[in-house]
Design a protein around this motif. Structure first.
Motif, PDB file in Angstrom:
ATOM      1  N   VAL A 160      18.150 -28.154 -47.149  1.00 25.51           N
ATOM      2  CA  VAL A 160      18.257 -28.043 -45.695  1.00 25.51           C
ATOM      3  C   VAL A 160      19.290 -29.054 -45.210  1.00 25.51           C
ATOM      4  O   VAL A 160      19.247 -30.219 -45.595  1.00 25.51           O
ATOM      5  CB  VAL A 160      16.902 -28.326 -45.006  1.00 25.51           C
ATOM      6  N   GLY A 161      20.191 -28.582 -44.364  1.00 26.59           N
ATOM      7  CA  GLY A 161      21.202 -29.471 -43.820  1.00 26.59           C
ATOM      8  C   GLY A 161      21.414 -29.245 -42.340  1.00 26.59           C
ATOM      9  O   GLY A 161      21.239 -28.138 -41.840  1.00 26.59           O
ATOM     10  N   SER A 162      21.767 -30.304 -41.663  1.00 24.31           N
ATOM     11  CA  SER A 162      21.999 -30.199 -40.233  1.00 24.31           C
ATOM     12  C   SER A 162      23.027 -31.223 -39.802  1.00 24.31           C
ATOM     13  O   SER A 162      23.282 -32.203 -40.492  1.00 24.31           O
ATOM     14  CB  SER A 162      20.695 -30.426 -39.466  1.00 24.31           C
ATOM     15  N   SER A 163      23.576 -30.967 -38.641  1.00 28.54           N
ATOM     16  CA  SER A 163      24.477 -31.928 -38.033  1.00 28.54           C
ATOM     17  C   SER A 163      23.713 -32.738 -36.998  1.00 28.54           C
ATOM     18  O   SER A 163      22.645 -32.339 -36.546  1.00 28.54           O
ATOM     19  CB  SER A 163      25.646 -31.196 -37.367  1.00 28.54           C
ATOM     20  N   ILE A 164      24.278 -33.863 -36.657  1.00 27.13           N
ATOM     21  CA  ILE A 164      23.712 -34.733 -35.631  1.00 27.13           C
ATOM     22  C   ILE A 164      24.641 -34.691 -34.425  1.00 27.13           C
ATOM     23  O   ILE A 164      25.858 -34.809 -34.563  1.00 27.13           O
ATOM     24  CB  ILE A 164      23.618 -36.193 -36.139  1.00 27.13           C
ATOM     25  N   ARG A 165      24.055 -34.516 -33.276  1.00 31.20           N
ATOM     26  CA  ARG A 165      24.819 -34.587 -32.028  1.00 31.20           C
ATOM     27  C   ARG A 165      23.986 -35.386 -31.051  1.00 31.20           C
ATOM     28  O   ARG A 165      22.826 -35.066 -30.819  1.00 31.20           O
ATOM     29  CB  ARG A 165      25.087 -33.192 -31.469  1.00 31.20           C
ATOM     30  N   MET A 166      24.575 -36.436 -30.505  1.00 25.25           N
ATOM     31  CA  MET A 166      23.870 -37.305 -29.567  1.00 25.25           C
ATOM     32  C   MET A 166      22.583 -37.859 -30.202  1.00 25.25           C
ATOM     33  O   MET A 166      21.553 -37.959 -29.553  1.00 25.25           O
ATOM     34  CB  MET A 166      23.550 -36.567 -28.278  1.00 25.25           C
ATOM     35  N   GLY A 167      22.648 -38.148 -31.496  1.00 25.72           N
ATOM     36  CA  GLY A 167      21.543 -38.788 -32.186  1.00 25.72           C
ATOM     37  C   GLY A 167      20.431 -37.884 -32.676  1.00 25.72           C
ATOM     38  O   GLY A 167      19.430 -38.374 -33.186  1.00 25.72           O
ATOM     39  N   LYS A 168      20.578 -36.546 -32.541  1.00 29.29           N
ATOM     40  CA  LYS A 168      19.509 -35.665 -33.020  1.00 29.29           C
ATOM     41  C   LYS A 168      20.060 -34.349 -33.543  1.00 29.29           C
ATOM     42  O   LYS A 168      21.202 -33.988 -33.255  1.00 29.29           O
ATOM     43  CB  LYS A 168      18.473 -35.430 -31.918  1.00 29.29           C
ATOM     44  N   ILE A 169      19.230 -33.680 -34.312  1.00 24.48           N
ATOM     45  CA  ILE A 169      19.607 -32.372 -34.826  1.00 24.48           C
ATOM     46  C   ILE A 169      19.360 -31.312 -33.748  1.00 24.48           C
ATOM     47  O   ILE A 169      18.674 -31.575 -32.761  1.00 24.48           O
ATOM     48  CB  ILE A 169      18.854 -32.029 -36.135  1.00 24.48           C
ATOM     49  N   GLN A 170      19.892 -30.121 -33.968  1.00 23.58           N
ATOM     50  CA  GLN A 170      19.728 -29.045 -33.002  1.00 23.58           C
ATOM     51  C   GLN A 170      18.246 -28.687 -32.844  1.00 23.58           C
ATOM     52  O   GLN A 170      17.472 -28.720 -33.807  1.00 23.58           O
ATOM     53  CB  GLN A 170      20.499 -27.809 -33.447  1.00 23.58           C
ATOM     54  N   ASP A 171      17.871 -28.326 -31.630  1.00 24.28           N
ATOM     55  CA  ASP A 171      16.488 -27.950 -31.336  1.00 24.28           C
ATOM     56  C   ASP A 171      16.016 -26.796 -32.213  1.00 24.28           C
ATOM     57  O   ASP A 171      14.857 -26.763 -32.637  1.00 24.28           O
ATOM     58  CB  ASP A 171      16.325 -27.572 -29.859  1.00 24.28           C
ATOM     59  N   GLU A 172      16.908 -25.849 -32.488  1.00 18.92           N
ATOM     60  CA  GLU A 172      16.530 -24.703 -33.329  1.00 18.92           C
ATOM     61  C   GLU A 172      16.152 -25.141 -34.735  1.00 18.92           C
ATOM     62  O   GLU A 172      15.223 -24.597 -35.333  1.00 18.92           O
ATOM     63  CB  GLU A 172      17.673 -23.675 -33.400  1.00 18.92           C
ATOM     64  N   MET A 173      16.860 -26.143 -35.267  1.00 22.80           N
ATOM     65  CA  MET A 173      16.519 -26.645 -36.598  1.00 22.80           C
ATOM     66  C   MET A 173      15.194 -27.390 -36.559  1.00 22.80           C
ATOM     67  O   MET A 173      14.364 -27.242 -37.459  1.00 22.80           O
ATOM     68  CB  MET A 173      17.627 -27.548 -37.147  1.00 22.80           C
ATOM     69  N   THR A 174      14.965 -28.174 -35.522  1.00 22.09           N
ATOM     70  CA  THR A 174      13.692 -28.884 -35.390  1.00 22.09           C
ATOM     71  C   THR A 174      12.536 -27.889 -35.372  1.00 22.09           C
ATOM     72  O   THR A 174      11.531 -28.077 -36.064  1.00 22.09           O
ATOM     73  CB  THR A 174      13.682 -29.745 -34.110  1.00 22.09           C
ATOM     74  N   ALA A 175      12.674 -26.825 -34.600  1.00 19.46           N
ATOM     75  CA  ALA A 175      11.630 -25.796 -34.527  1.00 19.46           C
ATOM     76  C   ALA A 175      11.468 -25.104 -35.873  1.00 19.46           C
ATOM     77  O   ALA A 175      10.333 -24.869 -36.326  1.00 19.46           O
ATOM     78  CB  ALA A 175      11.961 -24.780 -33.439  1.00 19.46           C
ATOM     79  N   TRP A 176      12.571 -24.788 -36.540  1.00 15.70           N
ATOM     80  CA  TRP A 176      12.516 -24.105 -37.832  1.00 15.70           C
ATOM     81  C   TRP A 176      11.799 -24.974 -38.870  1.00 15.70           C
ATOM     82  O   TRP A 176      10.969 -24.482 -39.632  1.00 15.70           O
ATOM     83  CB  TRP A 176      13.932 -23.760 -38.308  1.00 15.70           C
ATOM     84  N   LEU A 177      12.116 -26.254 -38.889  1.00 19.67           N
ATOM     85  CA  LEU A 177      11.452 -27.169 -39.824  1.00 19.67           C
ATOM     86  C   LEU A 177       9.953 -27.227 -39.565  1.00 19.67           C
ATOM     87  O   LEU A 177       9.149 -27.227 -40.508  1.00 19.67           O
ATOM     88  CB  LEU A 177      12.060 -28.570 -39.722  1.00 19.67           C
ATOM     89  N   HIS A 178       9.566 -27.287 -38.311  1.00 16.64           N
ATOM     90  CA  HIS A 178       8.147 -27.337 -37.955  1.00 16.64           C
ATOM     91  C   HIS A 178       7.427 -26.066 -38.395  1.00 16.64           C
ATOM     92  O   HIS A 178       6.360 -26.129 -39.016  1.00 16.64           O
ATOM     93  CB  HIS A 178       8.001 -27.553 -36.454  1.00 16.64           C
ATOM     94  N   ILE A 179       8.004 -24.923 -38.093  1.00 22.72           N
ATOM     95  CA  ILE A 179       7.384 -23.637 -38.441  1.00 22.72           C
ATOM     96  C   ILE A 179       7.279 -23.455 -39.952  1.00 22.72           C
ATOM     97  O   ILE A 179       6.286 -22.912 -40.445  1.00 22.72           O
ATOM     98  CB  ILE A 179       8.192 -22.470 -37.818  1.00 22.72           C
ATOM     99  N   ASN A 180       8.266 -23.914 -40.691  1.00 21.21           N
ATOM    100  CA  ASN A 180       8.345 -23.658 -42.132  1.00 21.21           C
ATOM    101  C   ASN A 180       7.958 -24.847 -43.009  1.00 21.21           C
ATOM    102  O   ASN A 180       8.117 -24.791 -44.222  1.00 21.21           O
ATOM    103  CB  ASN A 180       9.758 -23.187 -42.488  1.00 21.21           C
TER     104      ASN A 180
END
Length: 168
Positions: A50-70
């Motif tokens: 799993v990989g993500s970018s950081i913008r303004m100190g956090k990952i995209q909301d969609e990735m946060t939700a995806w990680l939580h669900i999965n």
């Protein structure tokens, strides 16, 4: 053995890393943008990165939700976690990794690290360009990958795949 590489990427750096990893890993490797295609058929997946970018100190909301669900599915499989972030110090990298990935995922993963950064001015809006110019002192597109970290991720993934195939 099927490896799933999922990513979220606002300006393309995490996607570039995902595709580089896919080229370097053996076997059946599938690359998927969780923003565009969040659903996963977990039945055939043996290994996940799993990989993500950081913008303004956090990952995209969609990735946060995806990680939580999965999360429960991710914890059943060998897991590598990476970030693309322009953080210059170890303390900043650690803080961003901790903010991006929950404790359970980091503890389970065989790899958790920042693998580089990049800025694609062609894909940025005016405000993001201004922020990058001011904060990162960048005025043109760049891709700064840590080849040693990428090699370490590939080697760790291959070792994890070997271990899994020897002990199904």
């Amino acid at each position: 053995m099927k490896t799933l590489i999922t990513y979220s990427s606002r300006y393309g750096t995490s996607e570039k890393v995902a595709r580089l990893l896919a080229d370097r890993l053996p076997g059946d490797v599938h690359v998927q943008d969780v923003v565009e295609r969040p659903d996963v058929d977990w039945a055939g997946v043996d290994h996940v990165i799993v990989g993500s970018s950081i913008r303004m100190g956090k990952i995209q909301d969609e990735m946060t939700a995806w990680l939580h669900i999965n999360e429960s599915e991710l914890l059943k499989r060998p897991l590598g976690l990476y970030l693309c972030a322009g953080t210059p110090t170890a303390a900043e990298r650690k803080r961003e990794l901790e903010a991006a990935y929950r404790d359970a995922l980091r503890a389970h993963a065989y790899f958790v690290e920042v693998v580089g950064s990049g800025y694609d001015f062609e894909r940025m809006g005016f405000l993001d360009k201004a922020i990058v110019r001011m904060m990162a002192k960048q005025t043109v597109s760049s891709l700064n990958l840590d080849e040693a970290m990428l090699d370490e991720l590939v080697e760790s993934a291959q070792a994890s795949l070997r271990t899994r195939s020897e002990n199904p």
